[in-house]
Scaffold this motif. Structure first.
Motif, PDB file in Angstrom:
ATOM      1  N   TYR A 138       0.806  -1.219   0.000  1.00  0.00           N
ATOM      2  CA  TYR A 138       0.000   0.000   0.000  1.00  0.00           C
ATOM      3  C   TYR A 138       0.840   1.271   0.000  1.00  0.00           C
ATOM      4  CZ  TYR A 138      -3.700  -3.267   1.493  1.00  0.00           C
ATOM      5  OH  TYR A 138      -4.596  -4.312   1.570  1.00  0.00           O
ATOM      6  N   GLU A 139       2.077   1.189  -0.437  1.00  0.00           N
ATOM      7  CA  GLU A 139       2.974   2.336  -0.313  1.00  0.00           C
ATOM      8  C   GLU A 139       2.501   3.550  -1.108  1.00  0.00           C
ATOM      9  OE1 GLU A 139       6.857   1.540  -1.820  1.00  0.00           O
ATOM     10  OE2 GLU A 139       6.132   0.271  -3.447  1.00  0.00           O
ATOM     11  N   GLN A 140       1.736   3.353  -2.177  1.00  0.00           N
ATOM     12  CA  GLN A 140       1.278   4.491  -2.969  1.00  0.00           C
ATOM     13  C   GLN A 140       0.104   5.206  -2.312  1.00  0.00           C
ATOM     14  OE1 GLN A 140       0.447   2.686  -6.736  1.00  0.00           O
ATOM     15  NE2 GLN A 140       2.589   2.753  -7.424  1.00  0.00           N
ATOM     16  N   SER A 141      -0.728   4.472  -1.574  1.00  0.00           N
ATOM     17  CA  SER A 141      -1.950   5.045  -1.019  1.00  0.00           C
ATOM     18  C   SER A 141      -1.788   5.540   0.416  1.00  0.00           C
ATOM     19  CB  SER A 141      -3.079   4.003  -1.057  1.00  0.00           C
ATOM     20  OG  SER A 141      -3.257   3.482  -2.350  1.00  0.00           O
ATOM     21  N   LEU A 142      -0.921   4.917   1.175  1.00  0.00           N
ATOM     22  CA  LEU A 142      -0.880   5.173   2.612  1.00  0.00           C
ATOM     23  C   LEU A 142      -0.540   6.610   3.015  1.00  0.00           C
ATOM     24  CD1 LEU A 142       0.449   2.031   4.456  1.00  0.00           C
ATOM     25  CD2 LEU A 142      -1.409   3.511   5.155  1.00  0.00           C
TER      26      LEU A 142
END
Length: 739
Positions: A138-142
């Motif tokens: 989830y690195e793009q959304s977190l």
């Protein structure tokens, strides 16, 4: 071995050039090789994998094996989450933090009591952002989700973000390369080597590792063109490769120095240098080749597993000892011939026997029964915790220690939502039957809640999320997960997936055929050792001790990581409550082979001494053979084990909990094996077994030992009343010396 060594020395410039090209090519391509590694961990043909693939296809890579993010808010006294204004605000927030293509569920949208506490003041929302195929899904959304949550209050209460992706530390940051840890391991190894050699020879094993590691990376790149290779492989190649390559070179260099220190063998003329190398490789090189074979055999256990992730670890693991052996048998003789004497400065007479290990061996052989009893009792005590080994993902409550996300998850559990809400089972069912399936699964004992929002529908299929009261990694939680998945799959066309379901399938795939795998590894290892040592008893003893040593390593991991006795002190990391599923199998494959290295070194030396004494007419060769074998190999084994221990310590410094657990097991196993097992228990048992150590039936000798022409080897010539089969003529030559 002699013929090959003479050929290598005759073509030394060609050999050196080949290794220089391989090293430079591997180093230049290592970065792109690492980029080709994958974070995927699939289980082909397993029902949970089928369900997760269907979920990923229909719902844009949301959910499945990836746990949800959890939003939680506890309202002030007098305010409840079912009031219209709170529901509106909560629904708006959940919609705002759900990325495009993601999915979420909350009490505001469904009115489902599973998402509302009994006092109606605490409510939880599950958010599944689109995931990417990495270790940080989830690195793009977190970052955006965190920022929004931190700025939001509902009825004056702060909204909080938690969930396994946050608690496990997998919420930000890319994995770093293994260069830093490799340098740490190399510096530690150099210190040990400097103490061992006290000369410029200390740099030689490191040079061999510098050739072996890039070459292995180059071969791994070739493997990536055939199959997916796990990102963990880069750390294994760099750090385990460092330790093994140094260990094999250490064995050969130590023996070469012993040969050069013999009277009349230290002349500067080329022939004297060449013969010292030939004699060293004839004995130490044979032991290195055998050691590499035993490591490769044990790693074959991973290759045959129906799990691509572990299979790729097995492929890389096989390459590590094979390349290290090739370097030790080809490049190392060239370097010793050209630069060995120049590097061995200051030159001094080297004492091959260790005074300390001579005393240990004498004490052990003087009281073999007591030594075996005491060391065996310690080993069994260290292995005892393995009975409590629990396989699974780390329990969420063990991750929830310290910080706001931890407190938030504690609040969720205290409010009665159930620990399993952090990792729900996801059931994919026909849209028309979703509500009935939800009601059916909710009635199972141990289920804390379930949801089936109408907007979780694609192509006529709908998702039902079910979570357990207890953590899915606990015994009762696993039982509930099994009952949920079995109940769901009773209906034709229904798929049950999610992280907990995939964990259950992973355990079945990895350990379902464990007995056959262990039998295969044990049988092949027995054949190799029996053929080399010309004994039936010694290979059996080695296999039993290796099994105990591996169990002791498991026991240490259970105490440190599962029970928490030292994880905070040693790693500043809380106990995980369960051992990650793949770790015990990978530990067995690596540790079984690495531990056998030391057994081979010691037994090979004991056997050589036994043969020399037998030729001299000594009748009772057992005690002097054991004392000589231990005194000549004790310092070597200790140094080699310390170097590997330092490499595993560097591996444990990686910010990946699974790798820390794996490295802890390897480090503990190596130290236990090199001290208790090989230093005390092995010499005690060899002494107690006496002449039976060398029992080797002629029928088995004809079956296992063949001449170069492929026919049965020479008929045994009794060397006494011990029934020992004859050694290979080359092994009987006293000029070969000892390992």
């Amino acid at each position: 071995m002699e013929r090959m060594t003479r050929w290598v020395l005759a073509h030394r410039w060609t050999v050196a050039l080949v290794w220089v090209v391989l090293t430079l090519a591997g180093g230049a391509m290592s970065g792109s090789t690492i980029d080709r590694l994958t974070f995927e961990s699939r289980l082909p043909d397993k029902p949970a994998q089928e369900a997760n693939d269907a979920l990923a296809q229909r719902f844009s890579q949301t959910g499945g094996k990836n746990a949800p993010l959890l939003l939680v808010v506890t309202l002030p006294e007098g305010t409840t989450a079912d009031s219209p204004e709170v529901r509106r605000q909560w629904g708006d927030l959940v919609a705002q933090v759900t990325p495009q293509g993601g999915r979420s569920v909350s009490y505001a949208g469904t009115g489902d009591d599973s998402l509302l506490s009994e006092d109606k003041r605490t409510t939880v929302a599950l958010v599944y952002p689109p995931a990417n195929p990495s270790n940080v899904p989830y690195e793009q959304s977190l970052p955006a989700i965190k920022e929004t949550v931190e700025q939001t209050r509902i009825a004056g209460a702060q909204v909080e973000l938690t969930g396994q992706p946050v608690l496990s530390g997998r919420d930000s940051g890319a994995q770093r390369s293994p260069i830093y840890e490799t340098l740490i391991g190399a510096v530690g190894a150099l210190v040990v080597l400097a103490l061992v050699f006290a000369s410029g020879l200390a740099i030689v094993p490191l040079l061999m590792a510098a050739a072996a590691i890039p070459t292995t990376f180059l071969l791994v790149r070739g493997v990536t063109g055939i199959t997916d290779v796990s990102f963990i492989v880069q750390y294994l190649v760099a750090l385990i490769g460092l330790g093994i390559a140094i260990d094999y070179a250490l064995l050969v260099v130590t023996r070469w120095r012993e040969e050069r220190n013999k009277p009349g063998a230290d002349g500067p003329e080329p022939e004297a240098r060449k013969e010292a190398i030939v004699r060293s490789l004839a004995s130490a090189g044979r032991a290195v080749a055998l050691s590499g074979a035993t490591v490769a055999i044990s790693l074959a256990a991973l290759v045959v597993l129906p799990v691509p992730f572990l299979r790729s670890v097995g492929y890389a693991g096989l390459l590590i000892p094979l390349v290290s052996v090739a370097v030790a048998l080809t490049l190392l003789p060239v370097l010793l011939y050209s630069w060995g004497d120049k590097l061995d400065r200051p030159r001094r007479r080297h004492r091959p026997d260790s005074r300390m290990w001579t005393k240990v061996a004498q004490l052990t052989t003087r009281r073999p029964a007591l030594s075996a009893l005491l060391s065996g009792a310690v080993l069994l005590a260290l292995a005892a915790p393995v009975l409590y080994l629990s396989l699974g993902q780390p329990a969420t409550t063990t991750l929830a220690q310290g910080g706001q996300p931890a407190r938030s998850f504690d609040r969720i559990v205290d409010a009665g939502f159930g620990e399993g809400i952090a990792r729900p089972v996801e059931v994919l069912v026909g849209a028309d039957g979703a509500d009935a399936m939800k009601d059916k699964l909710s009635g199972i004992d141990g289920v804390a809640g379930s949801v089936a929002p109408s907007d979780w529908t694609r192509d006529g299929r709908r998702i039902v999320d079910v979570w357990t009261t207890e953590d899915p990694s606990s015994g009762s939680g696993r039982d509930t997960v099994t009952e949920v998945t079995d109940t769901a799959r009773e209906t034709p066309g229904v798929l049950a997936g999610g992280g907990p379901a995939q964990d259950a399938d992973f355990i079945d795939a990895v350990y379902g055929e464990l007995g056959l795998i262990v039998l295969f590894v044990g049988l092949v290892t027995f054949v190799v050792l029996a053929r080399t040592l010309r004994s039936v008893v010694l290979p059996v003893k080695a296999l039993v001790l290796n099994a105990l040593s591996t169990c002791a390593a498991y026991g240490a991991v259970v105490l440190i990581w599962q029970k928490g006795y030292g994880s905070e002190l040693l790693f500043d990391t809380p106990a995980v409550g369960a051992i990650t599923i793949w770790v015990p199998m990978a530990v067995f494959a690596f540790l079984f082979g690495l531990s056998m290295d030391y057994e081979v070194f010691i037994l090979h030396r004991i056997r050589e001494t036994h043969l020399d004494l037998t030729e001299e007419g000594v009748r009772d060769t057992v005690v002097p053979s054991v004392v000589t074998g231990i005194s000549r190999t004790g310092r070597l084994v200790t140094s080699a084990a310390l170097i590997l221990f330092l490499a595993f310590t560097a591996l444990a410094s990686l910010p990946i909990t699974d790798v820390k657990v794996f490295a802890t097991a390897l480090a503990a196993g190596i130290i236990i094996d090199a001290t208790i097992v090989r230093g005390l228990l092995t010499p005690a048992l060899v002494t107690l077994l006496g002449r039976s150590n060398w029992w080797f039936p002629r029928s088995l000798g004809r079956l296992l030992v063949t001449s170069p022409a492929g026919t049965a080897g020479p008929r045994p010539t009794p060397t006494g009343q011990d029934g020992t089969a004859p050694a290979h003529p080359a092994a009987r030559t006293r000029e070969q010396g000892r390992v």
